[in-house]
Design an enzyme around this catalytic site. Structure first.
Site, PDB file in Angstrom:
ATOM      1  N   ASP A  43      -2.557   6.428  -3.473  1.00 58.58           N
ATOM      2  CA  ASP A  43      -1.412   5.789  -2.825  1.00 58.58           C
ATOM      3  C   ASP A  43      -0.885   4.687  -3.748  1.00 58.58           C
ATOM      4  OD1 ASP A  43      -3.463   3.945  -2.508  1.00 58.58           O
ATOM      5  OD2 ASP A  43      -2.806   3.319  -0.516  1.00 58.58           O
ATOM      6  N   SER A  97       0.812  -1.217   0.000  1.00 56.21           N
ATOM      7  CA  SER A  97       0.000   0.000   0.000  1.00 56.21           C
ATOM      8  C   SER A  97       0.846   1.268   0.000  1.00 56.21           C
ATOM      9  CB  SER A  97      -0.961  -0.039   1.190  1.00 56.21           C
ATOM     10  OG  SER A  97      -1.900   0.997   1.141  1.00 56.21           O
ATOM     11  N   ASP A 128      -1.055   1.507  -4.044  1.00 55.69           N
ATOM     12  CA  ASP A 128      -1.865   0.426  -4.612  1.00 55.69           C
ATOM     13  C   ASP A 128      -3.254   0.883  -5.034  1.00 55.69           C
ATOM     14  OD1 ASP A 128      -2.886   0.711  -1.994  1.00 55.69           O
ATOM     15  OD2 ASP A 128      -3.486  -1.391  -1.911  1.00 55.69           O
ATOM     16  N   ASP A 168      -5.924   2.308  -3.431  1.00 56.11           N
ATOM     17  CA  ASP A 168      -7.174   2.226  -2.674  1.00 56.11           C
ATOM     18  C   ASP A 168      -7.384   3.429  -1.765  1.00 56.11           C
ATOM     19  OD1 ASP A 168      -5.339   1.652  -0.690  1.00 56.11           O
ATOM     20  OD2 ASP A 168      -6.189  -0.293  -0.146  1.00 56.11           O
TER      21      ASP A 168
END
Length: 453
Positions: A242, A103, A244, A246
């Site tokens: 961010d 993340s 990834d 999400d």
């Protein structure tokens, strides 16, 4: 969750090369996942996506080998946002989805997240079964039963069309200048395409991943680069994802940061007026009190979940809600996507702005935030034990008593990093800073004593 050896609040995460974030563990994990799913009577096919970390190649190969050894088929998506994996797991009728990502963390961390066949976080009992299966010997099914691997060539196109389909076909972003910050992460291909095809004039930063620069001084956790770019270019607004994809934060035309709480306010206010909002708005323990106060003024029920989007999702399901999220920018719009989706959430906000004819700063003006400070105390281990320490609890009670009637205090271990998070919230900014420092010092003192002992 406290009894788990590997799973935290958001999958399995750690430093690359340190157990369990090793190729050996990922091989075993792949077999364990395949075996658990097969034991549930399913014809197993698992999709795997990843962000842009260089270690993703290694872990992708190891998971793939473990899964096929258990007889599972594997569909490789390549670099894809986490919510894209959730969507494609459903779309491809897969048994589960796996995301290789840490993340918002730096490149030297990595992790594994899982989605069910419905594109939602795995249930606790499935995670527990996977952990138990990791203790079993590594075995391989008969040669004729070994799984096969395919690469999904049109994954980017599939997901881009899904994103555009979450807003009305009448939405047109012509004349809107947007700066996108892709954090050198998983949205670098898809986000510029989606917003450009909807008519916006797009300038992209953080869109040149090299495997090592993910989240480095860019993205939703480092919005300063986006703030500078928006002001310098005279753009109407900026959108930061961010690593990834999400989480989303936004920047208004003046360069001011608009966080997840404020984006939830924009959506909730509009959806409440239009009748789209069902159930309560769900925030977390960290949501700014200004959001709760604004919902009270609108007559919208507001519920606080534990920190973590999985807990927001649980509360939304329990109360038949459709909108919730975190200050960090995890936003769930369950009438459009099954998990937190940064691109989809940003599109929902832009839809509100275009229909209302307001700028972003005008849309958030109705929510008045109160002063809030979070101090992250890094520890060598045992964050939960430090929170429970008698001296820390005594300091916590002193702070809570001083804030009574005028603010809140939240003291918690991070679910994803070796941190104790101290958050103070009140109308008096000086009081917030002083009490946050006092409580953080108590945590540091307890950590020092524990280390010495």
């Amino acid at each position: 969750m406290s009894t788990r050896r590997y799973f935290g609040t958001d999958g399995i995460r750690g430093r690359v090369g340190e157990w369990p974030i090793t190729a050996e563990f990922m091989l075993k994990l792949g077999r364990a996942v395949g075996s658990v799913l097969a034991a549930r009577g399913q014809a197993v096919n698992v999709v795997i996506g990843k962000d842009t970390r260089v270690s993703g190649y290694m872990f992708e190969s190891a998971l793939e080998a473990g899964l096929v050894a258990a007889g599972a088929g594997v569909s490789l998506l390549g670099p894809m946002p986490t919510p894209a994996v959730a969507y494609l797991t459903r779309s491809l009728r897969a048994s589960a989805g796996i995301v290789i990502s840490a993340s918002h963390n730096p490149h030297h961390d990595n992790g594994i997240k899982f989605f069910s066949a419905e594109g939602e976080k795995l249930d606790d009992d499935v995670e527990a079964a996977i952990e138990a299966e990791l203790d079993a010997p590594f075995t391989t099914v008969a040669s004729e039963s070994i799984g096969k691997v395919v690469r999904v060539r049109d994954a980017v196109v599939r997901y881009a069309e899904f994103c555009k389909g979450t807003v009305p076909p009448t939405l047109n972003l012509r004349g809107l200048a947007i700066v996108l910050d892709c954090a050198h992460g998983a949205t670098y291909q898809i986000a510029p395409t989606v917003f450009s095809e909807l008519g916006a004039k797009v300038t992209a930063i953080g869109a040149q991943p090299d495997g090592l620069n993910i989240n480095r001084d860019v993205g939703s956790t480092h919005p300063e680069a986006l703030q500078r770019a928006v002001v310098a270019s005279g753009a109407d607004l900026g959108i930061a994802f961010d690593g990834d994809g999400d989480r989303v934060q936004m920047v208004d035309r003046h360069g001011a940061l608009v966080d997840g709480d404020q984006l939830l306010y924009v959506l909730a206010a509009d959806w409440h007026a239009s009748g789209r909002l069902r159930g309560p708005l769900v925030g977390t323990l960290m949501s700014n009190y200004g959001l709760e106060r604004a919902m009270n003024e609108l007559g919208v029920p507001f519920i606080r979940a534990n920190v973590g989007d999985r807990y927001v999702l649980q509360q939304l399901k329990q109360h038949q809600g459709v909108l919730g999220g975190e200050t960090s920018g995890h936003i769930l719009t369950l009438d459009r996507a099954s998990s937190g989706d940064a691109i989809v959430s940003a599109l929902q906000v832009l839809d509100v702005l275009r229909r209302s004819g307001r700028s972003l700063d005008e849309a958030v003006a109705g929510m008045r935030k109160v002063a809030q400070t979070t101090v992250n105390v890094r520890v060598s281990g045992g964050a939960a034990a430090l929170v429970a320490d008698a001296g820390v609890q005594a300091a916590y009670e002193r702070v809570r008593a001083e804030l009574e009637g005028q603010g809140r205090v939240v003291l918690r271990p991070s679910g994803t990093e070796p941190l104790v998070r101290v958050t103070i919230e009140a109308g008096d900014a000086a009081l917030v800073e002083r009490l946050a420092a006092e409580l953080a010092d108590a945590v540091k003192s307890a950590a020092s004593t524990t280390t010495t002992a």
